[in-house]
Design a protein around this motif. Structure first.
Motif, short mmCIF file in Angstrom:
data_model
loop_
_atom_site.label_atom_id
_atom_site.label_comp_id
_atom_site.label_asym_id
_atom_site.label_seq_id
_atom_site.Cartn_x
_atom_site.Cartn_y
_atom_site.Cartn_z
N LYS A 1 0.69 -1.18 0.10
CA LYS A 1 0.19 0.04 0.13
C LYS A 1 0.99 1.33 -0.06
CE LYS A 1 -4.02 0.01 0.26
NZ LYS A 1 -4.91 0.21 -1.04
N ARG A 2 2.16 1.18 0.84
CA ARG A 2 3.05 2.40 0.77
C ARG A 2 3.32 2.59 -0.66
NH1 ARG A 2 4.40 0.21 5.96
NH2 ARG A 2 6.26 -0.71 4.83
N ASN A 3 3.53 1.65 -1.19
CA ASN A 3 4.19 1.75 -2.59
C ASN A 3 3.13 1.94 -3.58
OD1 ASN A 3 7.42 1.02 -2.83
ND2 ASN A 3 6.43 -0.07 -1.17
N GLY A 4 2.01 2.02 -3.49
CA GLY A 4 1.00 2.40 -4.34
C GLY A 4 -0.14 1.33 -4.62
N ALA A 5 -0.06 0.34 -4.05
CA ALA A 5 -1.00 -0.88 -4.38
C ALA A 5 -2.34 -0.43 -4.31
CB ALA A 5 -0.75 -1.92 -3.35
N GLU A 6 -3.26 -0.95 -5.26
CA GLU A 6 -4.62 -0.74 -5.12
C GLU A 6 -5.14 -1.72 -4.44
OE1 GLU A 6 -5.26 -1.10 -9.36
OE2 GLU A 6 -4.42 0.79 -9.72
N LYS A 7 -6.54 -1.61 -4.05
CA LYS A 7 -7.16 -2.62 -3.24
C LYS A 7 -7.40 -3.81 -3.76
CE LYS A 7 -9.88 0.68 -0.27
NZ LYS A 7 -9.23 0.54 1.10
N MET A 8 -7.74 -3.87 -5.23
CA MET A 8 -7.68 -5.14 -6.02
C MET A 8 -6.52 -5.64 -6.70
SD MET A 8 -11.04 -6.00 -5.23
CE MET A 8 -11.73 -7.19 -6.44
N CYS A 9 -6.60 -6.70 -6.50
CA CYS A 9 -5.27 -7.27 -7.86
C CYS A 9 -5.73 -8.53 -8.27
CB CYS A 9 -4.42 -7.53 -6.29
SG CYS A 9 -4.86 -9.09 -5.56
N TYR A 10 -4.67 -8.76 -9.17
CA TYR A 10 -4.74 -10.07 -9.99
C TYR A 10 -3.75 -11.04 -9.64
CZ TYR A 10 -5.77 -12.87 -14.18
OH TYR A 10 -5.88 -14.21 -14.70
N SER A 11 -4.21 -12.13 -9.61
CA SER A 11 -3.08 -13.37 -9.14
C SER A 11 -2.88 -14.21 -10.23
CB SER A 11 -3.56 -13.86 -7.90
OG SER A 11 -3.76 -13.06 -6.90
N LEU A 12 -1.43 -14.46 -10.33
CA LEU A 12 -1.02 -15.92 -11.04
C LEU A 12 -0.45 -16.87 -9.74
CD1 LEU A 12 0.93 -14.50 -13.85
CD2 LEU A 12 -1.34 -15.37 -13.98
N SER A 13 -0.89 -18.08 -9.48
CA SER A 13 -0.40 -18.43 -8.37
C SER A 13 -0.88 -20.16 -8.75
CB SER A 13 -1.37 -18.14 -7.23
OG SER A 13 -0.89 -18.92 -6.02
N TYR A 14 0.29 -20.89 -7.81
CA TYR A 14 0.24 -22.34 -7.50
C TYR A 14 -1.10 -22.60 -6.96
CZ TYR A 14 3.63 -25.35 -9.60
OH TYR A 14 4.58 -26.01 -10.38
N ASN A 15 -1.56 -21.33 -6.09
CA ASN A 15 -2.96 -21.70 -5.11
C ASN A 15 -3.96 -21.49 -6.06
OD1 ASN A 15 -4.87 -21.54 -3.47
ND2 ASN A 15 -3.49 -20.56 -1.60
N GLU A 16 -4.81 -22.59 -6.40
CA GLU A 16 -5.96 -22.66 -7.09
C GLU A 16 -7.00 -21.53 -6.84
OE1 GLU A 16 -7.16 -26.62 -7.38
OE2 GLU A 16 -5.27 -27.07 -8.72
N ASN A 17 -6.99 -21.30 -5.43
CA ASN A 17 -7.92 -20.46 -4.69
C ASN A 17 -7.85 -18.96 -5.19
OD1 ASN A 17 -9.11 -22.43 -3.18
ND2 ASN A 17 -7.63 -21.98 -1.51
N ILE A 18 -6.81 -18.67 -5.67
CA ILE A 18 -6.51 -17.17 -6.21
C ILE A 18 -5.85 -17.25 -7.84
CG2 ILE A 18 -6.13 -16.49 -3.79
CD1 ILE A 18 -3.03 -16.21 -4.43
N ASP A 19 -5.60 -18.23 -8.20
CA ASP A 19 -4.93 -18.23 -9.56
C ASP A 19 -5.96 -17.73 -10.69
OD1 ASP A 19 -2.95 -18.54 -11.59
OD2 ASP A 19 -4.08 -20.57 -12.12
N GLY A 20 -5.65 -16.92 -11.44
CA GLY A 20 -6.30 -16.32 -12.48
C GLY A 20 -7.51 -15.33 -11.88
N LYS A 21 -7.44 -14.93 -10.80
CA LYS A 21 -8.29 -14.32 -10.33
C LYS A 21 -8.17 -12.73 -9.87
CE LYS A 21 -10.69 -18.49 -8.44
NZ LYS A 21 -10.90 -19.17 -7.44
N GLU A 22 -9.00 -12.04 -10.02
CA GLU A 22 -9.15 -10.51 -9.32
C GLU A 22 -9.77 -10.71 -8.21
OE1 GLU A 22 -9.68 -6.58 -11.77
OE2 GLU A 22 -10.50 -8.23 -12.68
#
Length: 140
Positions: A70-91
């Motif tokens: 957040k201090r570096n300007g991150a937005e509230k929502m993100c997009y993930s590439l991950s081995y974790n299927e719960n978040i992979d390919g998701k906003e």
């Protein structure tokens, strides 16, 4: 999966010589895990080193990483590439993505500002997983 988000992430942070291959693998359901697997032990060859900023230990608290991003300007929502299927390919909300990715043990890249800021966690080997901010100058 959002092809345009993945393309921007790859073109912003992956080395030019692997971008086409990684994009092809990400877009091919049977090969998607190949792209993520490349980030296990070869991430230093895959990602542009000039944008990798190591997060020094202790670095295993998702809340601390959230605040750093957040201090570096991150937005509230993100997009993930991950081995974790719960978040992979998701906003999804950044905080939720970090809670799933930090300490998972396998690679994740979480895009916090498209093309400019991301969180990367490598595969856990010995001790905690290497954790980085991927940051590039603002695009005009």
């Amino acid at each position: 999966m959002k092809k345009e988000m993945e393309e921007l992430l790859v073109k912003s942070f992956f080395e030019k010589n692997v971008q086409e291959r990684v994009l092809h693998e990400l877009a091919t359901p049977k090969k998607r895990d190949h792209a993520l697997n490349r980030l296990c032990h070869e991430y230093q060859k895959m990602l542009k080193g000039k944008y990798l900023i190591e997060i020094p230990p202790p670095n295993s608290d998702p809340q601390d990483i959230y605040e750093l991003l957040k201090r570096n300007g991150a937005e509230k929502m993100c997009y993930s590439l991950s081995y974790n299927e719960n978040i992979d390919g998701k906003e999804l909300p950044l905080q939720e993505a970090l809670e799933q990715a930090v300490g998972f043990g396998f690679p994740s890249i979480i895009s916090c500002v498209p093309g400019e800021l991301a969180y990367f966690e490598a595969e856990q080997d010995f001790g905690p997983s290497p954790r980085y901010i991927l940051k590039r100058p603002k695009m005009n």
